[in-house]
Motif scaffolding. Structure first.
Motif, PDB file in Angstrom:
ATOM      1  N   MET A 117      16.797 -90.398 -36.423  1.00  0.00           N
ATOM      2  CA  MET A 117      17.659 -89.436 -35.441  1.00  0.00           C
ATOM      3  C   MET A 117      17.283 -88.006 -35.786  1.00  0.00           C
ATOM      4  O   MET A 117      17.248 -87.570 -36.969  1.00  0.00           O
ATOM      5  N   PRO A 118      17.115 -86.941 -34.924  1.00  0.00           N
ATOM      6  CA  PRO A 118      17.049 -85.520 -35.064  1.00  0.00           C
ATOM      7  C   PRO A 118      18.015 -85.291 -35.751  1.00  0.00           C
ATOM      8  O   PRO A 118      18.820 -85.732 -36.063  1.00  0.00           O
ATOM      9  N   GLU A 119      17.695 -83.736 -36.559  1.00  0.00           N
ATOM     10  CA  GLU A 119      18.719 -83.335 -37.369  1.00  0.00           C
ATOM     11  C   GLU A 119      20.120 -82.892 -36.469  1.00  0.00           C
ATOM     12  O   GLU A 119      19.996 -82.652 -35.310  1.00  0.00           O
ATOM     13  N   ARG A 120      21.173 -83.058 -37.291  1.00  0.00           N
ATOM     14  CA  ARG A 120      22.415 -82.903 -36.527  1.00  0.00           C
ATOM     15  C   ARG A 120      22.555 -81.234 -36.095  1.00  0.00           C
ATOM     16  O   ARG A 120      22.404 -80.428 -37.181  1.00  0.00           O
ATOM     17  N   ARG A 121      23.144 -80.972 -35.255  1.00  0.00           N
ATOM     18  CA  ARG A 121      23.287 -79.592 -34.657  1.00  0.00           C
ATOM     19  C   ARG A 121      24.688 -79.558 -34.190  1.00  0.00           C
ATOM     20  O   ARG A 121      25.302 -80.440 -33.617  1.00  0.00           O
ATOM     21  N   GLU A 122      25.217 -78.243 -34.250  1.00  0.00           N
ATOM     22  CA  GLU A 122      26.476 -77.839 -33.511  1.00  0.00           C
ATOM     23  C   GLU A 122      26.302 -76.960 -32.279  1.00  0.00           C
ATOM     24  O   GLU A 122      25.212 -76.009 -32.283  1.00  0.00           O
ATOM     25  N   PHE A 123      26.812 -77.326 -31.246  1.00  0.00           N
ATOM     26  CA  PHE A 123      26.816 -76.443 -30.024  1.00  0.00           C
ATOM     27  C   PHE A 123      28.029 -76.481 -29.558  1.00  0.00           C
ATOM     28  O   PHE A 123      29.032 -76.997 -29.724  1.00  0.00           O
ATOM     29  N   PHE A 124      28.184 -75.419 -28.316  1.00  0.00           N
ATOM     30  CA  PHE A 124      29.334 -75.223 -27.633  1.00  0.00           C
ATOM     31  C   PHE A 124      29.159 -75.336 -26.195  1.00  0.00           C
ATOM     32  O   PHE A 124      27.862 -75.615 -25.917  1.00  0.00           O
ATOM     33  N   THR A 125      30.144 -75.432 -25.280  1.00  0.00           N
ATOM     34  CA  THR A 125      30.194 -75.362 -23.957  1.00  0.00           C
ATOM     35  C   THR A 125      31.156 -74.427 -23.530  1.00  0.00           C
ATOM     36  O   THR A 125      32.331 -74.305 -24.146  1.00  0.00           O
ATOM     37  N   ILE A 126      30.714 -73.808 -22.317  1.00  0.00           N
ATOM     38  CA  ILE A 126      31.914 -72.936 -21.797  1.00  0.00           C
ATOM     39  C   ILE A 126      31.747 -72.665 -20.261  1.00  0.00           C
ATOM     40  O   ILE A 126      30.531 -72.994 -19.888  1.00  0.00           O
ATOM     41  N   GLY A 127      32.644 -72.606 -19.430  1.00  0.00           N
ATOM     42  CA  GLY A 127      32.635 -72.134 -18.104  1.00  0.00           C
ATOM     43  C   GLY A 127      33.370 -70.635 -17.919  1.00  0.00           C
ATOM     44  O   GLY A 127      34.254 -70.261 -18.583  1.00  0.00           O
ATOM     45  N   TYR A 128      32.436 -69.864 -17.104  1.00  0.00           N
ATOM     46  CA  TYR A 128      32.804 -68.536 -16.822  1.00  0.00           C
ATOM     47  C   TYR A 128      33.971 -68.186 -15.828  1.00  0.00           C
ATOM     48  O   TYR A 128      34.526 -67.352 -15.853  1.00  0.00           O
ATOM     49  N   GLY A 129      34.180 -69.426 -14.968  1.00  0.00           N
ATOM     50  CA  GLY A 129      35.099 -69.294 -13.785  1.00  0.00           C
ATOM     51  C   GLY A 129      36.341 -68.599 -14.032  1.00  0.00           C
ATOM     52  O   GLY A 129      37.278 -69.368 -15.271  1.00  0.00           O
ATOM     53  N   GLY A 130      36.758 -67.824 -13.490  1.00  0.00           N
ATOM     54  CA  GLY A 130      38.041 -66.940 -13.558  1.00  0.00           C
ATOM     55  C   GLY A 130      38.296 -66.198 -14.940  1.00  0.00           C
ATOM     56  O   GLY A 130      39.328 -65.590 -15.300  1.00  0.00           O
ATOM     57  N   ARG A 131      37.156 -66.162 -15.575  1.00  0.00           N
ATOM     58  CA  ARG A 131      37.265 -65.288 -17.038  1.00  0.00           C
ATOM     59  C   ARG A 131      36.755 -63.925 -16.750  1.00  0.00           C
ATOM     60  O   ARG A 131      35.320 -63.745 -16.281  1.00  0.00           O
ATOM     61  N   PRO A 132      37.406 -62.845 -17.162  1.00  0.00           N
ATOM     62  CA  PRO A 132      36.798 -61.498 -16.923  1.00  0.00           C
ATOM     63  C   PRO A 132      35.541 -61.474 -18.009  1.00  0.00           C
ATOM     64  O   PRO A 132      35.551 -62.166 -19.098  1.00  0.00           O
ATOM     65  N   PRO A 133      34.568 -60.470 -17.766  1.00  0.00           N
ATOM     66  CA  PRO A 133      33.387 -60.731 -18.542  1.00  0.00           C
ATOM     67  C   PRO A 133      33.757 -60.587 -20.208  1.00  0.00           C
ATOM     68  O   PRO A 133      32.932 -61.022 -20.927  1.00  0.00           O
ATOM     69  N   GLU A 134      34.557 -59.534 -20.495  1.00  0.00           N
ATOM     70  CA  GLU A 134      34.621 -59.209 -21.773  1.00  0.00           C
ATOM     71  C   GLU A 134      35.400 -60.212 -22.385  1.00  0.00           C
ATOM     72  O   GLU A 134      35.211 -60.422 -23.636  1.00  0.00           O
ATOM     73  N   GLU A 135      36.231 -61.114 -21.715  1.00  0.00           N
ATOM     74  CA  GLU A 135      37.044 -62.283 -22.513  1.00  0.00           C
ATOM     75  C   GLU A 135      35.819 -63.310 -22.554  1.00  0.00           C
ATOM     76  O   GLU A 135      35.970 -63.896 -23.781  1.00  0.00           O
ATOM     77  N   PHE A 136      35.060 -63.450 -21.823  1.00  0.00           N
ATOM     78  CA  PHE A 136      34.045 -64.541 -21.993  1.00  0.00           C
ATOM     79  C   PHE A 136      33.054 -64.226 -23.223  1.00  0.00           C
ATOM     80  O   PHE A 136      32.978 -65.044 -24.005  1.00  0.00           O
ATOM     81  N   VAL A 137      32.528 -62.919 -23.017  1.00  0.00           N
ATOM     82  CA  VAL A 137      31.784 -62.550 -24.247  1.00  0.00           C
ATOM     83  C   VAL A 137      32.363 -62.521 -25.434  1.00  0.00           C
ATOM     84  O   VAL A 137      31.805 -62.973 -26.781  1.00  0.00           O
ATOM     85  N   GLY A 138      33.678 -62.147 -25.667  1.00  0.00           N
ATOM     86  CA  GLY A 138      34.403 -62.454 -26.760  1.00  0.00           C
ATOM     87  C   GLY A 138      34.545 -63.669 -27.204  1.00  0.00           C
ATOM     88  O   GLY A 138      34.595 -63.747 -28.486  1.00  0.00           O
TER      89      GLY A 138
END
Length: 143
Positions: A1-22
């Motif tokens: 099995m390939p190396e273990r990695r950590e990742f995230f998911t996010i949805g931007y709907g309803g989020r102000p851009p500054e909150e999103f990038v924060g």
């Protein structure tokens, strides 16, 4: 099995851009993997993939030192169907290794991006589930 990695998911709907990038910055995200089928048609201008990287989502992320990649092959082409979760899951089971191939080389940690704020309403959950089950990676959904 390939190396273990950590990742995230996010949805931007309803989020102000500054909150999103924060949120992305607070989680140490280095690269956003945009899994929208039509990123150039986002309803909120800050999240639109513009023709040049000095505008839209690439500028928003770039100003915070976060990279951007559009991964169109992971877009939900079945969104107009009521049974899209079943069909998209089937697609991932049949062709997942091909569809996620470009994620493997992304500078990490990366974050899958789509429009729906709640992961339960979005195909990025199915992509994430595939990566966990078939690659052994670990995911955190930013909600």
């Amino acid at each position: 099995m390939p190396e273990r990695r950590e990742f995230f998911t996010i949805g931007y709907g309803g989020r102000p851009p500054e909150e999103f990038v924060g949120l992305l910055s607070a989680h140490g995200v280095k690269t956003v993997a945009d899994v929208r089928i039509r990123p150039e048609r986002a309803s909120m201008g800050a999240y639109t993939k513009a023709r040049t990287p000095d505008k839209g989502i690439e500028k928003l992320l770039g100003d915070r030192g976060i990279g951007y990649r559009s991964i169109l092959e992971l877009g939900n082409v079945f969104l107009d169907r009521g049974d899209w979760p079943v069909i998209y899951h089937d697609l991932m089971e049949r062709a997942g290794d091909l569809l996620v191939a470009r994620l493997v080389d992304l500078p990490g940690p990366f974050c899958l991006l789509c429009a729906e704020k709640r992961v339960a309403d979005c195909h990025r959950r199915i992509i994430a589930d595939y990566l966990v089950a078939h690659r052994g990676w670990a995911v955190e959904h930013i909600e």
